[in-house]
Structures are given as structure tokens and as C-alpha cells.
Design a protein around this motif. Sequence first.
Motif, PDB file in Angstrom:
ATOM      1  N   ALA A  44       0.829  -1.205   0.000  1.00 57.54           N
ATOM      2  CA  ALA A  44       0.000   0.000   0.000  1.00 57.54           C
ATOM      3  C   ALA A  44       0.866   1.258   0.000  1.00 57.54           C
ATOM      4  O   ALA A  44       0.550   2.236  -0.694  1.00 57.54           O
ATOM      5  CB  ALA A  44      -0.930  -0.005   1.216  1.00 57.54           C
ATOM      6  N   VAL A  45       1.935   1.248   0.750  1.00 53.86           N
ATOM      7  CA  VAL A  45       2.872   2.387   0.763  1.00 53.86           C
ATOM      8  C   VAL A  45       3.436   2.608  -0.632  1.00 53.86           C
ATOM      9  O   VAL A  45       3.529   3.749  -1.114  1.00 53.86           O
ATOM     10  CB  VAL A  45       4.005   2.140   1.777  1.00 53.86           C
ATOM     11  N   PHE A  46       3.780   1.525  -1.297  1.00 55.07           N
ATOM     12  CA  PHE A  46       4.348   1.626  -2.646  1.00 55.07           C
ATOM     13  C   PHE A  46       3.337   2.200  -3.630  1.00 55.07           C
ATOM     14  O   PHE A  46       3.634   3.161  -4.360  1.00 55.07           O
ATOM     15  CB  PHE A  46       4.809   0.239  -3.113  1.00 55.07           C
ATOM     16  N   PHE A  47       2.127   1.644  -3.676  1.00 55.76           N
ATOM     17  CA  PHE A  47       1.150   2.116  -4.656  1.00 55.76           C
ATOM     18  C   PHE A  47       0.690   3.531  -4.361  1.00 55.76           C
ATOM     19  O   PHE A  47       0.454   4.320  -5.291  1.00 55.76           O
ATOM     20  CB  PHE A  47      -0.041   1.158  -4.710  1.00 55.76           C
ATOM     21  N   ALA A  48       0.574   3.884  -3.090  1.00 54.78           N
ATOM     22  CA  ALA A  48       0.241   5.270  -2.763  1.00 54.78           C
ATOM     23  C   ALA A  48       1.335   6.209  -3.250  1.00 54.78           C
ATOM     24  O   ALA A  48       1.053   7.286  -3.791  1.00 54.78           O
ATOM     25  CB  ALA A  48       0.041   5.420  -1.257  1.00 54.78           C
ATOM     26  N   GLY A  49       2.595   5.788  -3.078  1.00 52.34           N
ATOM     27  CA  GLY A  49       3.708   6.605  -3.547  1.00 52.34           C
ATOM     28  C   GLY A  49       3.716   6.789  -5.049  1.00 52.34           C
ATOM     29  O   GLY A  49       4.071   7.867  -5.545  1.00 52.34           O
ATOM     30  N   VAL A  50       3.308   5.753  -5.788  1.00 55.07           N
ATOM     31  CA  VAL A  50       3.219   5.867  -7.249  1.00 55.07           C
ATOM     32  C   VAL A  50       2.066   6.770  -7.649  1.00 55.07           C
ATOM     33  O   VAL A  50       2.210   7.669  -8.484  1.00 55.07           O
ATOM     34  CB  VAL A  50       3.063   4.463  -7.887  1.00 55.07           C
ATOM     35  N   LEU A  51       0.892   6.545  -7.066  1.00 55.51           N
ATOM     36  CA  LEU A  51      -0.293   7.308  -7.456  1.00 55.51           C
ATOM     37  C   LEU A  51      -0.175   8.788  -7.092  1.00 55.51           C
ATOM     38  O   LEU A  51      -0.813   9.630  -7.725  1.00 55.51           O
ATOM     39  CB  LEU A  51      -1.537   6.705  -6.798  1.00 55.51           C
ATOM     40  N   ARG A  52       0.629   9.116  -6.104  1.00 54.75           N
ATOM     41  CA  ARG A  52       0.809  10.524  -5.736  1.00 54.75           C
ATOM     42  C   ARG A  52       1.640  11.287  -6.765  1.00 54.75           C
ATOM     43  O   ARG A  52       1.632  12.515  -6.779  1.00 54.75           O
ATOM     44  CB  ARG A  52       1.472  10.621  -4.361  1.00 54.75           C
ATOM     45  N   GLN A  53       2.340  10.554  -7.626  1.00 50.81           N
ATOM     46  CA  GLN A  53       3.118  11.187  -8.690  1.00 50.81           C
ATOM     47  C   GLN A  53       2.232  11.348  -9.923  1.00 50.81           C
ATOM     48  O   GLN A  53       1.644  10.379 -10.393  1.00 50.81           O
ATOM     49  CB  GLN A  53       4.350  10.331  -9.043  1.00 50.81           C
ATOM     50  N   GLU A  54       2.155  12.546 -10.469  1.00 51.87           N
ATOM     51  CA  GLU A  54       1.213  12.809 -11.553  1.00 51.87           C
ATOM     52  C   GLU A  54       1.433  11.902 -12.759  1.00 51.87           C
ATOM     53  O   GLU A  54       0.512  11.236 -13.236  1.00 51.87           O
ATOM     54  CB  GLU A  54       1.295  14.265 -11.985  1.00 51.87           C
TER      55      GLU A  54
END
Length: 452
Positions: free
Chosen positions: A116-126
Motif C-alpha cells: 500500500a505504501v508503494f502504490f500510494a507513492g506511485v499514485l501521488r506522482q502525476e
Amino acid sequence: MTAELTAAWQGPRAVAARAEEVLAQVPAKAERTDAQQARVDDAVADARRARVAFMAEHGQAVYDALTGDRTRYRWLDELVFAAAEFLEGLVPTREQMAAESALAQADKEGREIDQAVFFAGVLRQERAGTHLMESLLRPTDRALALLPEYTARGSVDLGPLRVDRVGRATHLTVTSPAALNAEDNELIAAMDVGVDLALLDDLSTVGVLRGGEMTHPRYRGRRVFSAGINLRHLDAGRISYTDFLLRRELGYISKLQRGLLLTDGNGEPVTDGFGEPLPVPRPHWATRTVQKPWIAAVDTFAIGGGMQLLFAFDRVIAADDAYLSLPAAQEGIIPGVANLRLPRIAGNRLARQVILSGRRIRTTEPEARLICDEVVAPADIDAAVEAAVEELSAPAVVANRMMLNLAEEPPAVLRGYLAEFALHQGLRLYAPDVLEKTTKFSGKKAPKDGAA
């Protein structure tokens, strides 16, 4: 890029390695003392703080390295396991996740939170987040393999879902009667394939979703739309963070609204994880997707995820003896994208009553008309669906619903919501209150709201 990322990861990697050392020094979760669990919690929290900070600074570069500067599309599991091989300790390995999957939910270490930390970090990048969302709009391999059979026969059985062409419509019928059509990993995968087939079928113009007839003693012979998430499966550790919670929102539900992605930004067919083009037809040059209007036919009840689905449909037809509910507060998890969509559809006050307090809405109540377009007698649903199919088959409907969806929910807004959802849903999946409630629900013989 690889050398720079590897160097930047060394500090966080040491913190993550320390957490693994602590885990290796203590017994299995069910056998730990409070002091041992406190040691684990502190070490794991330190590792997650380090991962969050790393992804905030380097998430775009990590995603670019994993996708060839966004020239390749990857499914969620492909992406996260590639990340595990690329930077050791950033996310759990296949072996670690396989060990977790064999355990009941309460006995797991919660390694899905690191995903979840990983995917949140990806999705926060435009750029990375937008590309990831596009990746999940591609047709599945199974749908492409089944398309010739479906085109020829007009019917295919996907196990928990049946797909049939009826006149100008593709009907998706959920067929999990023993679980009151509750959602689990298998149904989410089948829905992804079913929606793909409906959108790829040149002989139909509209999609219809409805629940099949039940064998459960309480509802035998009646149709049921959905009982929400299968809490027995959740208690048993069989609800996947990536294959259920994320794939559901980024996959078939997004396809319902945004369509099936068939070409990349250059107008070429979309590719697989190795950069090879998928065997899909090119849509009209003016669009990258194929879209169709969708109708939901609600019998008996739409609980939890079932009610969430209604917010993505163009026409909702419900029986006058049905009810709708989002028992998120009782279950303890986040009801998908409902927190984004329901306030827009029904207003902030009603949304808070439904989501925070578990208010149940009967389809005969005035508030139900904010969610349902038509409320008819159960015997009249077939005729109402047929009339809606005819109406939504008009040539200009697709263009107009596309513009409506764009105005109501711009992709950037959805991405921002999903970034936070990705993280906090992962946390809620392992929250103590959720584990306690799922165990209680799973022990009941008869389903309650949201349980199956």
C-alpha cells in the motif's frame, strides 16, 4: 537512474532490514508476548516511515525504471513484484506474500501495508499515477482469449459471472448464490473479464449488470444484486489487497466509467509488460478508448460494494422491495470510491449518514431517487431494463456520457483520491477493529449487512 536509486535506497534499506531481523527473532504472531509484538511494531513502523519518505522523493523515478520510462504497461502484481526485485526491501517478495496468503487475516504480519505504501507513492506522482491508472484500463489476457468464442456464441461462463448478449445489450449476471453474490478475489477477476468482453463486443451497444437467483434458504429463487465484500473470505485471509481492493477500483469499475484503453498516447495498440502490442482493434482516431453506457438492475439489496457500484452506472433500475446500504463504519474499511462519488450524487448530509452511520435506504424512500433512476415492481424490472437499453443505444449517448464523467470526476481528482485510498485501505485491512469484526461476522450463519 538505477545507480542513483540504488544509492538513495541504501539508508531506507538498512531500516527495512532491521525490521526483518526483529521479525526473525520472535515467534509467529499468534504466539508472541505483548513485549515482543511491541518490538515488531516499532521496527516495522520505522521501516514504513522510511519507505514513505523514499517513495515521496523517488516514486516517479522508481516507476519509470520499472516501466521503461512509461513505455510499458504492467498489471498491479507484475509491477509490485518487479519492484521487489529491483530494490530489495522496498516491497515484500513473492515468497513473503505466498507465506502470508496461507494465513488467516489476523495471523498475517500485514505485509500488504508495504504494498500500500508503494502504490500510494506511485499514485501521488502525476505522471506515474496517471500511467498506472491507464495500465489497469487495458483488456485482460483472458478476455482477449475468450473474445472469439463470445463473439460467435454470444455467451460465456466465467464461474461467478455469466456474460450473455441479449439483443443490443451485453448482460453480466453475477452467479455466486451460496454467498449472496458477495465479492471476492474470483468475482473481481471475472468482472474485469466480463466488462472487457462487453466493451469489446461489436454487436452490443449497452452493458447491463444484475444479480442472479439465490439458493440461500432465506432468498431461494429471488435475485440478489450484491451482499458486498465476502467477510468470511476476509477473515480467512483470502481477500487480496492488490487483486481485490486495488484491482476493483482501478480495474473494472474504472472501465465502466472511462472505457477500455486500446491505444497508447501515440495511437498505437497498448502493450503488455514486455512492450509487445496486444491484439486489440484500434478505436476511432479521435479517442483512445471504447466506451458504452451501463445499466444496473438492483434486486433485493445492494450492500457495501454493491451500492458503491451504482455510482458508476448511467442508469440504475431498482425493485421497490429492495434496499441500499454502505455499512463501512460497521465493517471498518473504506467503501471504495463512494466517499468521493456519493456526496456529489446525493449530497454531503446523506453521504455522511450512509457512510459514517450506516443508514439503510429503502428504494421507496424519497432519498432513493437521488441514487436510483427508476423504482419499479420486481416483475417489471426486465421491461424497464429493455426500455433503458433502447434509450441508451442512441448514437450520441456515448459521447455525452464521456463528457459528463469527465466533468464530474476528472482523472486528476480520481488519482488524488486513489492515492490516499491505496494507503489507508491497506491500513484498515489490518486494523484491530476490522480483524475483530470480520471474525464475528464470519461466525454467523445468516449474512448481515455487508457479510456473506
